[in-house]
Design a protein around this motif. Structure first.
Motif, PDB file in Angstrom:
ATOM      1  N   LEU A  91      49.717  19.899  29.862  1.00 45.40           N
ATOM      2  CA  LEU A  91      48.756  20.938  30.238  1.00 45.40           C
ATOM      3  C   LEU A  91      47.481  20.331  30.820  1.00 45.40           C
ATOM      4  N   ARG A  92      47.053  19.223  30.245  1.00 47.14           N
ATOM      5  CA  ARG A  92      45.872  18.544  30.782  1.00 47.14           C
ATOM      6  C   ARG A  92      46.105  18.093  32.216  1.00 47.14           C
ATOM      7  N   ARG A  93      47.265  17.520  32.477  1.00 46.76           N
ATOM      8  CA  ARG A  93      47.542  16.983  33.809  1.00 46.76           C
ATOM      9  C   ARG A  93      47.815  18.078  34.829  1.00 46.76           C
ATOM     10  N   LEU A  94      48.465  19.155  34.399  1.00 46.80           N
ATOM     11  CA  LEU A  94      48.789  20.227  35.336  1.00 46.80           C
ATOM     12  C   LEU A  94      47.582  21.084  35.685  1.00 46.80           C
ATOM     13  N   PHE A  95      46.733  21.354  34.699  1.00 48.36           N
ATOM     14  CA  PHE A  95      45.639  22.301  34.910  1.00 48.36           C
ATOM     15  C   PHE A  95      44.250  21.677  34.784  1.00 48.36           C
ATOM     16  N   GLY A  96      44.191  20.371  34.511  1.00 49.77           N
ATOM     17  CA  GLY A  96      42.898  19.722  34.387  1.00 49.77           C
ATOM     18  C   GLY A  96      42.133  20.098  33.135  1.00 49.77           C
ATOM     19  N   TRP A  97      42.858  20.418  32.077  1.00 51.38           N
ATOM     20  CA  TRP A  97      42.206  20.842  30.827  1.00 51.38           C
ATOM     21  C   TRP A  97      41.805  19.614  29.996  1.00 51.38           C
ATOM     22  N   SER A  98      40.798  18.906  30.437  1.00 53.10           N
ATOM     23  CA  SER A  98      40.370  17.707  29.709  1.00 53.10           C
ATOM     24  C   SER A  98      39.849  18.035  28.315  1.00 53.10           C
ATOM     25  N   TRP A  99      39.350  19.249  28.143  1.00 51.81           N
ATOM     26  CA  TRP A  99      38.801  19.658  26.844  1.00 51.81           C
ATOM     27  C   TRP A  99      39.890  19.725  25.763  1.00 51.81           C
ATOM     28  N   ALA A 100      41.164  19.794  26.188  1.00 54.54           N
ATOM     29  CA  ALA A 100      42.257  19.961  25.214  1.00 54.54           C
ATOM     30  C   ALA A 100      42.692  18.649  24.573  1.00 54.54           C
ATOM     31  N   ALA A 101      42.188  17.508  25.065  1.00 55.67           N
ATOM     32  CA  ALA A 101      42.653  16.199  24.577  1.00 55.67           C
ATOM     33  C   ALA A 101      42.572  16.057  23.056  1.00 55.67           C
ATOM     34  N   PRO A 102      41.450  16.449  22.393  1.00 53.63           N
ATOM     35  CA  PRO A 102      41.388  16.272  20.928  1.00 53.63           C
ATOM     36  C   PRO A 102      42.399  17.109  20.158  1.00 53.63           C
ATOM     37  N   LEU A 103      42.943  18.144  20.808  1.00 52.46           N
ATOM     38  CA  LEU A 103      43.874  19.022  20.095  1.00 52.46           C
ATOM     39  C   LEU A 103      45.173  18.313  19.736  1.00 52.46           C
ATOM     40  N   ARG A 104      45.538  17.292  20.532  1.00 51.94           N
ATOM     41  CA  ARG A 104      46.816  16.634  20.272  1.00 51.94           C
ATOM     42  C   ARG A 104      46.832  16.016  18.875  1.00 51.94           C
ATOM     43  N   ARG A 105      45.768  15.343  18.512  1.00 47.51           N
ATOM     44  CA  ARG A 105      45.715  14.711  17.186  1.00 47.51           C
ATOM     45  C   ARG A 105      45.712  15.759  16.079  1.00 47.51           C
ATOM     46  N   THR A 106      44.932  16.825  16.256  1.00 43.20           N
ATOM     47  CA  THR A 106      44.878  17.885  15.249  1.00 43.20           C
ATOM     48  C   THR A 106      46.234  18.542  15.059  1.00 43.20           C
ATOM     49  N   LEU A 107      46.894  18.864  16.160  1.00 38.71           N
ATOM     50  CA  LEU A 107      48.202  19.515  16.079  1.00 38.71           C
ATOM     51  C   LEU A 107      49.254  18.572  15.498  1.00 38.71           C
ATOM     52  N   ALA A 141      51.379   9.473  11.507  1.00 39.35           N
ATOM     53  CA  ALA A 141      50.230  10.007  10.772  1.00 39.35           C
ATOM     54  C   ALA A 141      49.377   8.879  10.197  1.00 39.35           C
ATOM     55  N   ALA A 142      50.039   7.813   9.723  1.00 43.65           N
ATOM     56  CA  ALA A 142      49.310   6.697   9.110  1.00 43.65           C
ATOM     57  C   ALA A 142      48.472   5.928  10.114  1.00 43.65           C
ATOM     58  N   THR A 143      48.834   5.993  11.389  1.00 41.60           N
ATOM     59  CA  THR A 143      48.107   5.237  12.417  1.00 41.60           C
ATOM     60  C   THR A 143      47.338   6.150  13.371  1.00 41.60           C
ATOM     61  N   SER A 144      46.996   7.338  12.910  1.00 44.92           N
ATOM     62  CA  SER A 144      46.326   8.308  13.786  1.00 44.92           C
ATOM     63  C   SER A 144      44.814   8.150  13.827  1.00 44.92           C
ATOM     64  N   ARG A 155      41.046   6.344  14.469  1.00 50.24           N
ATOM     65  CA  ARG A 155      40.488   5.531  15.551  1.00 50.24           C
ATOM     66  C   ARG A 155      40.549   4.050  15.201  1.00 50.24           C
ATOM     67  N   ALA A 156      40.361   3.724  13.924  1.00 49.13           N
ATOM     68  CA  ALA A 156      40.415   2.321  13.510  1.00 49.13           C
ATOM     69  C   ALA A 156      41.791   1.729  13.778  1.00 49.13           C
ATOM     70  N   MET A 157      42.850   2.490  13.473  1.00 53.86           N
ATOM     71  CA  MET A 157      44.205   1.991  13.701  1.00 53.86           C
ATOM     72  C   MET A 157      44.526   1.920  15.194  1.00 53.86           C
ATOM     73  N   ILE A 158      43.991   2.855  15.958  1.00 56.33           N
ATOM     74  CA  ILE A 158      44.208   2.807  17.407  1.00 56.33           C
ATOM     75  C   ILE A 158      43.611   1.524  17.976  1.00 56.33           C
ATOM     76  N   GLY A 159      42.374   1.194  17.537  1.00 55.19           N
ATOM     77  CA  GLY A 159      41.733  -0.024  18.001  1.00 55.19           C
ATOM     78  C   GLY A 159      42.438  -1.281  17.513  1.00 55.19           C
ATOM     79  N   ARG A 160      42.960  -1.232  16.304  1.00 61.76           N
ATOM     80  CA  ARG A 160      43.608  -2.402  15.728  1.00 61.76           C
ATOM     81  C   ARG A 160      44.954  -2.672  16.397  1.00 61.76           C
ATOM     82  N   LEU A 161      45.705  -1.632  16.694  1.00 60.28           N
ATOM     83  CA  LEU A 161      47.040  -1.813  17.266  1.00 60.28           C
ATOM     84  C   LEU A 161      47.014  -2.023  18.779  1.00 60.28           C
TER      85      LEU A 161
END
Length: 214
Positions: free
Chosen positions: A64-80, A131-134, A136-142
């Motif tokens: 949806l972000r790529r098709l419609f330019g919905w950059s605001w939706a990016a944080p929703l992926r982690r929440t969902l 879920a265990a690596t979701s 920001r610290a784990m994203i930076g570490r991996l």
């Protein structure tokens, strides 16, 4: 005017409220005797269905972000994604505790004998490291390994759809609908990947020489 940070916090609060609604609805039904004649089966089905819906919704964010330019939706992926894991945990806690009363021998036999059980169990195991690596610290570490690891989400979604399809005995419309949605989402990602590969393809030698001469 609302700042971007404030809008992001408001969106996050709204998304958290939305993903908790099914759990709240189940709790209200439980306290008001509204779960029907077989409450354990009802709660098991509802938690499993919402786990799959939120998982598919998380996979829909990037297309949806790529098709419609919905950059605001990016944080929703982690929440969902975390919501999907939360409902999957409830789904399996009910299966383990209320259906089998933590009889591990019976549970192991059930997993080995019933194909829909092991498909669902495999899907849940795929979600655990995600879920265990979701954080920001784990994203930076991996680093780049995080992206590779989180491709497990596609396998988890496929196994969850198979779990539902094998579970249903007669009316296959709902699991087939989820399967169609997953196929569409995977097809869109393949399309994006092919388009990106074409744009990155180096120019032929002849073209490069003409450019250099120009």
């Amino acid at each position: 005017m609302t700042s971007p940070a404030r809008r992001a916090r408001a969106l996050q609060a709204f998304s958290i409220a939305i993903v908790t609604l099914p759990a709240v609805s189940l709790a209200v039904s439980a306290f008001t005797d509204g779960l029907g004649a077989n409450p354990v089966e009802r709660v098991t089905h509802v938690t499993g269905a919402w786990a799959l819906r939120f998982l598919l919704s998380s996979l829909a964010v990037t297309p949806l972000r790529r098709l419609f330019g919905w950059s605001w939706a990016a944080p929703l992926r982690r929440t969902l994604g975390l919501a999907a894991f939360g409902y999957a945990c409830l789904h399996y806690l009910i299966y383990l505790g209320l259906e089998h009363f933590f009889d591990w021998q019976l549970i192991v036999e059930d997993v080995l004998e019933r194909r829909y059980v092991w498909a669902g169990f495999a899907a849940f195991l795929c979600l655990v490291p995600l879920a265990a690596t979701s954080t920001r610290a784990m994203i930076g570490r991996l680093g780049r390994r995080w992206v590779s690891l989180h491709r497990l989400v596609y396998l988890a979604a496929a196994l969850a759809v198979i779990h539902f399809l094998w579970l249903v005995k007669s009316d296959l419309r709902e699991p087939l609908l989820y399967g169609a949605v997953l196929t569409l989402l995977l097809g869109l990602r393949l399309w994006f990947w092919l388009a990106r590969s074409r744009t990155r393809k180096p120019a032929p030698n002849g073209a490069e020489s003409q450019i250099s001469r120009a």
